[in-house]
Design a protein around this motif. Structure first.
Motif, PDB file in Angstrom:
ATOM      1  N   GLU A   1      -5.425 -13.054  -7.985  1.00 48.51           N
ATOM      2  CA  GLU A   1      -4.509 -13.287  -6.986  1.00 48.51           C
ATOM      3  C   GLU A   1      -3.248 -13.049  -7.570  1.00 48.51           C
ATOM      4  N   HIS A   2      -2.845 -13.344  -8.541  1.00 47.46           N
ATOM      5  CA  HIS A   2      -1.548 -13.115  -9.517  1.00 47.46           C
ATOM      6  C   HIS A   2      -1.782 -11.704  -9.602  1.00 47.46           C
ATOM      7  N   LEU A   3      -2.636 -10.918 -10.147  1.00 47.97           N
ATOM      8  CA  LEU A   3      -2.559  -9.570 -10.496  1.00 47.97           C
ATOM      9  C   LEU A   3      -2.557  -8.692  -9.248  1.00 47.97           C
ATOM     10  N   ASN A   4      -2.925  -9.224  -8.079  1.00 45.94           N
ATOM     11  CA  ASN A   4      -2.875  -8.288  -6.872  1.00 45.94           C
ATOM     12  C   ASN A   4      -1.262  -8.353  -6.311  1.00 45.94           C
ATOM     13  N   GLN A   5      -0.669  -9.696  -6.502  1.00 46.90           N
ATOM     14  CA  GLN A   5       0.647  -9.846  -6.228  1.00 46.90           C
ATOM     15  C   GLN A   5       1.638  -8.996  -7.133  1.00 46.90           C
ATOM     16  N   LEU A   6       1.172  -8.912  -8.347  1.00 44.26           N
ATOM     17  CA  LEU A   6       1.974  -8.187  -9.344  1.00 44.26           C
ATOM     18  C   LEU A   6       1.829  -6.722  -9.141  1.00 44.26           C
ATOM     19  N   ARG A   7       0.604  -6.111  -8.722  1.00 44.83           N
ATOM     20  CA  ARG A   7       0.478  -4.749  -8.383  1.00 44.83           C
ATOM     21  C   ARG A   7       1.223  -4.427  -6.962  1.00 44.83           C
ATOM     22  N   THR A   8       1.377  -5.214  -6.238  1.00 41.90           N
ATOM     23  CA  THR A   8       2.082  -5.085  -4.931  1.00 41.90           C
ATOM     24  C   THR A   8       3.518  -5.076  -5.221  1.00 41.90           C
ATOM     25  N   PHE A   9       4.108  -5.829  -5.945  1.00 42.67           N
ATOM     26  CA  PHE A   9       5.617  -6.019  -6.429  1.00 42.67           C
ATOM     27  C   PHE A   9       5.750  -4.530  -7.369  1.00 42.67           C
ATOM     28  N   GLU A  10       4.969  -4.147  -8.094  1.00 38.32           N
ATOM     29  CA  GLU A  10       5.156  -2.625  -8.724  1.00 38.32           C
ATOM     30  C   GLU A  10       5.164  -1.810  -7.944  1.00 38.32           C
ATOM     31  N   GLN A  11       4.266  -1.664  -6.916  1.00 41.31           N
ATOM     32  CA  GLN A  11       4.433  -0.709  -5.920  1.00 41.31           C
ATOM     33  C   GLN A  11       5.640  -0.578  -5.222  1.00 41.31           C
ATOM     34  N   MET A  12       6.157  -1.823  -4.673  1.00 39.72           N
ATOM     35  CA  MET A  12       7.109  -1.905  -4.229  1.00 39.72           C
ATOM     36  C   MET A  12       8.502  -1.428  -4.954  1.00 39.72           C
ATOM     37  N   VAL A  13       8.583  -1.624  -6.180  1.00 34.77           N
ATOM     38  CA  VAL A  13       9.711  -1.267  -6.947  1.00 34.77           C
ATOM     39  C   VAL A  13       9.757   0.202  -7.237  1.00 34.77           C
TER      40      VAL A  13
END
Length: 186
Positions: free
Chosen positions: A159-171
């Motif tokens: 779940e943490h990795l998925n949140q990190l990927r989502t955040f990276e895509q947003m950035v």
């Protein structure tokens, strides 16, 4: 039982009285003592490992897999006691979808006579939990008699990795500057 430091060997000494005196039997048991020590160490490691450990009996030439034992970490991870799990087949423990996936991995381990490492999504213990599992065959007299394995719940990490990927895509897709600060605003 006695240990002789000079010979570095263990001996079992038995004394038996009879009509003519006593009979003394001395049997060298060093190998047995070493095996017992090895078994005690293995049991200590099994019970105190941080990952969930399990032993599965392979029956019917690999058609049936029955849980033999689990350690305390496995009980804590799953919320199910060893007594409740012992003797259950994989089909009895899980729904058909989970059971089929687990049995397929076990069959692959048995037929290939090799260790496997994989991630699996299971609903059996915690709804939609993700597990990192390693299994290996135990071969006795050229037959796979058991599978030994370790598992850990990695749902939080996933779940943490998925949140990190989502955040990276947003950035990456924002047209504005992005600044990172700590709690103090630095």
């Amino acid at each position: 039982q006695r240990y002789n430091r000079e010979l570095e060997q263990w001996f079992e000494v038995r004394v038996h009285p009879d009509n003519t005196g006593i009979a003394i039997f001395i049997i060298e048991i060093t190998e047995q003592e070493q095996r017992q020590g090895d078994q005690e160490r293995a049991e200590m490691l099994f019970q105190n490992a941080q990952d969930g450990l399990f032993v599965v009996d392979v029956e019917d030439q690999g058609d049936t897999f029955r849980l033999n034992r689990v350690n305390e970490a496995y009980e804590a991870l799953t919320g199910v006691s060893a007594a409740e799990l012992r003797g259950q087949t994989i089909r009895e423990m899980a729904d058909e979808e989970d059971s089929a996936a687990v049995r397929e991995k076990y069959r692959e381990c048995v037929s290939g006579r090799t260790s496997l490492e994989y991630e699996e999504q299971l609903s059996v213990f915690n709804s939609d939990s993700c597990w990192e599992t390693r299994i290996a065959p135990i071969i006795v007299d050229d037959a796979v008699t058991q599978i030994v394995g370790s598992t850990r719940n990695i749902t939080g990490r996933k779940e943490h990795l998925n949140q990190l990927r989502t955040f990276e895509q947003m950035v990456q897709h924002t047209g504005n500057a992005v600044f990172f600060t700590n709690v103090q605003g630095e």
